[in-house]
Write a protein that holds these residues in place. Sequence first.
Motif, short mmCIF file in Angstrom:
data_model
loop_
_atom_site.label_atom_id
_atom_site.label_comp_id
_atom_site.label_asym_id
_atom_site.label_seq_id
_atom_site.Cartn_x
_atom_site.Cartn_y
_atom_site.Cartn_z
N HIS A 1 17.71 4.78 -5.67
CA HIS A 1 16.86 3.88 -6.43
C HIS A 1 15.84 3.34 -5.45
O HIS A 1 16.17 2.59 -4.54
N ALA A 2 14.61 3.79 -5.57
CA ALA A 2 13.57 3.38 -4.61
C ALA A 2 12.41 2.78 -5.38
O ALA A 2 11.46 3.47 -5.73
N ALA A 3 12.54 1.51 -5.67
CA ALA A 3 11.52 0.84 -6.48
C ALA A 3 10.51 0.15 -5.59
O ALA A 3 10.74 -0.08 -4.40
N VAL A 4 9.38 -0.18 -6.20
CA VAL A 4 8.41 -1.04 -5.53
C VAL A 4 8.05 -2.18 -6.49
O VAL A 4 7.82 -1.94 -7.67
N VAL A 5 8.09 -3.38 -5.99
CA VAL A 5 7.70 -4.54 -6.79
C VAL A 5 6.57 -5.25 -6.07
O VAL A 5 6.68 -5.55 -4.88
N GLU A 6 5.50 -5.49 -6.78
CA GLU A 6 4.36 -6.22 -6.20
C GLU A 6 4.09 -7.47 -7.04
O GLU A 6 4.00 -7.38 -8.26
N LEU A 7 3.95 -8.58 -6.38
CA LEU A 7 3.62 -9.83 -7.06
C LEU A 7 2.32 -10.38 -6.48
O LEU A 7 2.12 -10.35 -5.26
N PRO B 1 0.83 -1.20 0.00
CA PRO B 1 0.00 0.00 0.00
C PRO B 1 0.87 1.26 0.00
O PRO B 1 2.01 1.21 0.49
N PRO B 2 0.35 2.36 -0.55
CA PRO B 2 1.17 3.56 -0.66
C PRO B 2 1.78 3.99 0.67
O PRO B 2 2.89 4.50 0.71
N GLY B 3 1.08 3.76 1.78
CA GLY B 3 1.60 4.21 3.06
C GLY B 3 2.42 3.16 3.79
O GLY B 3 2.70 3.30 4.97
N ASP B 4 2.80 2.10 3.09
CA ASP B 4 3.49 0.98 3.73
C ASP B 4 4.76 1.39 4.45
O ASP B 4 5.00 1.00 5.57
N ASN B 5 5.57 2.15 3.77
CA ASN B 5 6.79 2.65 4.40
C ASN B 5 7.24 3.90 3.66
O ASN B 5 6.69 4.26 2.61
N PHE B 6 8.21 4.56 4.20
CA PHE B 6 8.67 5.85 3.69
C PHE B 6 8.99 5.81 2.20
O PHE B 6 8.52 6.65 1.42
N PHE B 7 9.77 4.83 1.78
CA PHE B 7 10.20 4.81 0.38
C PHE B 7 9.10 4.29 -0.55
O PHE B 7 9.05 4.67 -1.71
N ALA B 8 8.23 3.44 -0.01
CA ALA B 8 7.10 2.98 -0.82
C ALA B 8 6.16 4.14 -1.08
O ALA B 8 5.59 4.29 -2.17
#
Lengths: 481, 453, 253
Positions: A250-256, A174-181
Amino acid sequence: MATAIETVREVTASEYKYGFTTPVEEERFPPGLNEDVVRRLSERKGEPAWLTEWRLAAFRRWQQMEMPDWQKVKFPPIDFQAISYFAAPKQKVRPKSLDEIDPEIRRTYDKLGIPIREQEILAGVAVDYVFDSVSVATTFKKKLEELGIIFCSISEAVREHPELVRKYLGSVVPPGDNFFAALNSAVFSDGSFVYVPKGVRCPMELSTYFRINAAGTGQFERTLIIADEGSYVSYLEGCTAPMRDEHQLHAAVVELIALDDAEIKYSTVQNWYPGDKEGRGGIYNFVTKRGLCRGRRSKISWTQVETGSAITWKYPSCILQGDDSVGEFYSVAVTNHHQQADTGTKMIHIGKRTRSRIVSKGIAAGRSDNTYRGLVRVLKSAEGARNHTQCDSLLIGEHCGAHTIPYIEVANRSARCEHEATTSKISEDQLFYCRQRGISEEDAVALIVNGFCREVMNELPMEFAVEAKKLLGISLEGSVG
Amino acid sequence: MAERIGRRRQIAPDPSFAARFEELTRRLSEPQPLAQARARAFARFFELGIPTRRDEAWKFTDVTRAVNRPMRLAEPRPVAVELLAPYRLGGEQAHRLVFLNGRFAPELSDCARLDGRITVTSLAELARTRPELLAHSLDALDDGRSFTALNAALVEDGAWIELAAGSQLAEPLQLLFITSGREEAVMAHPRCILRLGPACALTLIETHVGLGEAAALTNLVVQLSLAEGAFLAHDRLAFAGANQTLLAKLDGELHARSRYCQTTVVVGGALVRTEQELRIEGAEAECLLAGVALPRAHETVDNFVRVHHRAGGSHSDQHFKSIVADRGHHVFAGKIIVHPGAQKTNAYQKNDNLLLGDNAEVDTKPELEIYADDVKCSHGATCSDLDASALFYLRARGLDLETSRALLMHAFAREVIDRLRDESARALAERMVTARLGERAPLLRAEPLEEAS
Amino acid sequence: MTALLEIENLHARVDGKPILKGVSLSIAPGEVHAIMGPNGSGKSTLAFVLAGHEAYEVTDGSIRFGDEDLLAMEPEERAHAGLFLAMQYPVEIPGVGNLYFLRQALNAVRKARGLEEISAAEFLRKAREEARRLGIGEELLKRDLNVGFSGGEKKRNEILQMALLEPRLAVLDETDSGLDIDALRVVAEGVNRMRSPERGFLVITHYQRLLEYIVPDVVHVMVDGRIRRTGGPELARELEARGYEAFVGRLAA
């Protein structure tokens, strides 16, 4: 056929051979971040209103958040206003065919050893090429389309498959999961999107190759992979960046997401620029990767070989929601010189008879710090859950550090969790034995380390295993003697 | 892991603590150096606050409810001698200091045989006779932990124990802490300072016994130092009451070739938190820690361990076990830190848990932090129900399920109990563990195994 | 004729403790020398000093290997120059395949000697042939280097490596220890097959038994870091008959 050691030799001639810069004309935003920048970014990408709002909500959330401080890795405060949040090679429209790609960009990927072509070396792999903030090419799209598989940049997916993106984006992280997410959710530029329909076994490896080129930018890509019921996909991620004195974020988000009986295998060979021997420059690799085994008997397997970046800070995780689902994490993290790594995984057991396996191999050399941090949580609902964790650390030299921080939280009596970890130095006896048989000390180190990591390397698809083996040797160059 | 942002890692202490502090200082009216040391400690306690679960050191245990509420300073309450009898350990020859609600009770103690090899002074007496010395040692330990500061501020009694160089005592020394209350919640903050000179040897038995149902907090601090070649066997038994909280902090320093063997058995207590920080400062020292806990009902047992290797060629081993029933909760957070230059260190850590209750929980965090390369370090953790194949084996040999379970649990606990140095401590621990494991177990213990099967 | 190996007045210590106290020895091409001696006499130390193990500190003396100064060379350079040490306790390396390792080593040595890399097919043919002679099964070739090998399997594996690396001088450190009689014969045959006018052997053993199979040209008796007696094969039999103790006692007297 050249053997691993010789390949290592060839490659080690240059230190970080991916460190060049490509002279392309770039369009980029001036540094700085505010709601306006988020809006402009969304507009520039021609996004629908819901996504713009989604980004803005994430941005507002991010503004309320503070940088976490529980990690082992140390770095000076990041000035988020000094970063440019969009950089892309100038092109009027995205090329219709692979032939229309800017020759400079084409040359870049040739030099990186992954030519933009649907043939030869990469015959079995479909590649999405991400250059700074945008996807520049995707190969084998047609062939995949015939099977109903969607493989494209996430920007394209937003346009062409909004219902899928809207349904799943942010559903695992979720967008609020953590700072970089939260930051990523506000400003993500591009990335890959994969959808494998029911019952389809993807016949080739899907791959994204990330390249940071521009200076003063960050890379914030977003990857979303959905494996529908009974499907299978193997996905590879590779990355490089030019050598620069500055640190780049580099602050990526990967969702599977894996539905009933689906399986996703996600492999990473991370070779971002690690900085020089004195610790100048290099990428900050702060990534949120999480997989949701939503369906019964689903399976998500993370394999990572982390050799690059000044700082690696990430925990590819599995939420084992479906009954009988399986999560795996295989990791090799090598740090040398002044590199820092704080990496591991989280396995959250929710469903019945869920199983997880963690194999982590950390190698620390030089003045580096290498931390495994992992969480195994068995919820009360996870009847019959199983976990086995093995973490081994190898120290090369007396100025490095290796740390193991596992959290094991069990709330179901029928669960069975086992954790084992060892830390030791590279064996003098093994080194001597190899040298007595004529193998040089440096090659002997590469050989022993490769042996130490083999359990993880075996999990990599063939195309990546060779690359990863080479990288291990390069990363440890100069660590002995 | 991803800590939520903005949550507080500590909360302000209940205002009643300030009232208690004033009450105490007024009553004692101690000379300056000591009064000042207390005042500094109390200010520090307020600065540190009460840790919440946002504090990494308290991640798995909520201490606020048990501790952050109005409590009176405990008064020594008389206890019938025969009630104490089962807990007087170490045999006829043992030296024994008995503390009632944290206060030294000379009439119940056995100090007659103390001689020049060992000096024992109650802390209350030390405060009167050598206030500057006590002030100094209160100041000396600031571990950034609020309960240590609170102890320094509110300590009323305890023991100062010194062994002269070369003193090797065959007979044990027992510290017996009895906590009892009526209705109102009480708290006691005893402190023990133990100094073993070079080549000393001692068996120390530390026993905590809770009597009665009233709520009570015992906030103990033990400061330990082992000089070169000293040996200390430390048997710790905690049988706290169902509404009692025991916070036991141990701070230890091990010099060259010293050996420290600690064995802890915890049976009972709403919350028992043992916290220890052991620093190996000299080469070839050895630090062996073992423990078994049997939380049930709503009990929590939390072991927080830090072993620092600062000198080479040293050895440490931690082995903590638990059998958790009902809604019990067991926490193990152990850490081995091998500092730069501490080469040839061997350090091991193991945490095994039997999770038997449907609502029970185990949280474990065995950590390694290593900055020297020529080391052998490993750790392991397991958590499961009783081994099904072992159970089957026993049942196939004719034991019923309950008996088989009791037998396996007992065997599991016994590995630690057997490490208790003192025979009477071992026997008491066995009795307490057996009682807790259920009615079948005594049968097994009383009869030789051959007859049972 | 130039000696293959020329040791002069060799002194060496381990952890500051003197072990070798003046060893002199000369091996000519084609010769097989045996060193016998009681436990702790320094036999294995000599082997490790020859191979260049850094835990063994040479404090005096010299070693020439052909016309090179052996002590100036790194362990792998010694291997490239043709020195092979069959270890008493071969090291296990998890994750590194046995055959894979052998090929790495062979190519490293060949490269140093100015030879071309051996082709995969040729390598496999040679390795399998040699393995067959030594009674090493295919399964053992595929396993990780020495991992889970029995004592006898490890020793045979050492001989396999020796056969492929074709050294000029092979040092066999207690290769007979832990072998049953059949394995001993297989290992000895492996060594004997390699005897040639150019190649030298230094066979370190505690028992005379091995020397029944590998008949030496010269036998040295080492006691307390020195070579106390040198003779022909009959010296080994004398030792066997009278035991070390009597021998050491007589020497001491």
